[in-house]
Design a protein around this motif. Sequence first.
Motif, PDB file in Angstrom:
ATOM      1  N   ASP A   1      42.152  15.651  10.179  1.00 38.38           N
ATOM      2  CA  ASP A   1      42.646  15.686  11.558  1.00 38.38           C
ATOM      3  C   ASP A   1      41.435  15.928  12.465  1.00 38.38           C
ATOM      4  O   ASP A   1      40.987  17.063  12.637  1.00 38.38           O
ATOM      5  CB  ASP A   1      43.687  16.796  11.712  1.00 38.38           C
ATOM      6  CG  ASP A   1      44.300  16.875  13.087  1.00 38.38           C
ATOM      7  OD1 ASP A   1      43.698  16.365  14.066  1.00 38.38           O
ATOM      8  OD2 ASP A   1      45.390  17.473  13.205  1.00 38.38           O
TER       9      ASP A   1
ATOM     10  N   ALA B   1      42.009  18.354  15.484  1.00 36.02           N
ATOM     11  CA  ALA B   1      41.981  19.764  15.077  1.00 36.02           C
ATOM     12  C   ALA B   1      40.558  20.194  14.721  1.00 36.02           C
ATOM     13  O   ALA B   1      40.137  21.303  15.053  1.00 36.02           O
ATOM     14  CB  ALA B   1      42.923  19.990  13.896  1.00 36.02           C
TER      15      ALA B   1
ATOM     16  N   SER C   1      38.631  21.006  17.762  1.00 38.29           N
ATOM     17  CA  SER C   1      39.017  22.255  18.426  1.00 38.29           C
ATOM     18  C   SER C   1      38.313  23.487  17.853  1.00 38.29           C
ATOM     19  O   SER C   1      38.282  24.529  18.492  1.00 38.29           O
ATOM     20  CB  SER C   1      40.535  22.451  18.362  1.00 38.29           C
ATOM     21  OG  SER C   1      40.943  22.758  17.043  1.00 38.29           O
TER      22      SER C   1
END
Length: 189
Positions: free
Chosen positions: A109, A112, A115
């Motif tokens: 991902d 993600a 982040s």
Amino acid sequence: LDFSANLNPLGPPEWMQEMICAHSGAWTHYPDPDCSALLEAVSERYGVDSKEIIAGNGSSEILYLLARAFGRRGLVPVPSYIDYAGACRASDKPVTLFPMKESAEFRLDLQALGSVLEGDEVVFIGQPNNPTGRICSPESIRELARRHDSTLFVLDEAFADFVIGLDRLTRRRPRNVVVLLSLTKSFAI
């Protein structure tokens, strides 16, 4: 098949033995320490300036050098090739493991992942991943790298020759992306 090593189970291509035999006279000479012919061939093949290419004794050697030279920490999506984290640990750098979920079929991902990036880290991504075989959208990787320009992204394309039509990161590569290629995987040498 021997699954204990990451070698091409198909063996070397048929043309390789002929090429080796044709150049057997060169065995009595030291090889070019700068790998000039190799770098020029890679430059032509991938359309990259030869000054942007280095050759090493396998991609693992280069992994360890990159981990030593860049970033204050390593970030490694897992499961993945064990030497990504090993290279960081050998350089006395902390390693953050970023789990890929079985429920998501071990797909990385990238949103993600982005982040958790803080800057000044080295992120290791297999493209395709070893051992899952999963690939990420090359354009999404480029976008992530552009958004996080203080992070070094190491894209291990050792098995990319086995993915037909893959948009290789050797082309249109952001400045903070290093791409690793491997003759071991493609040619079993």
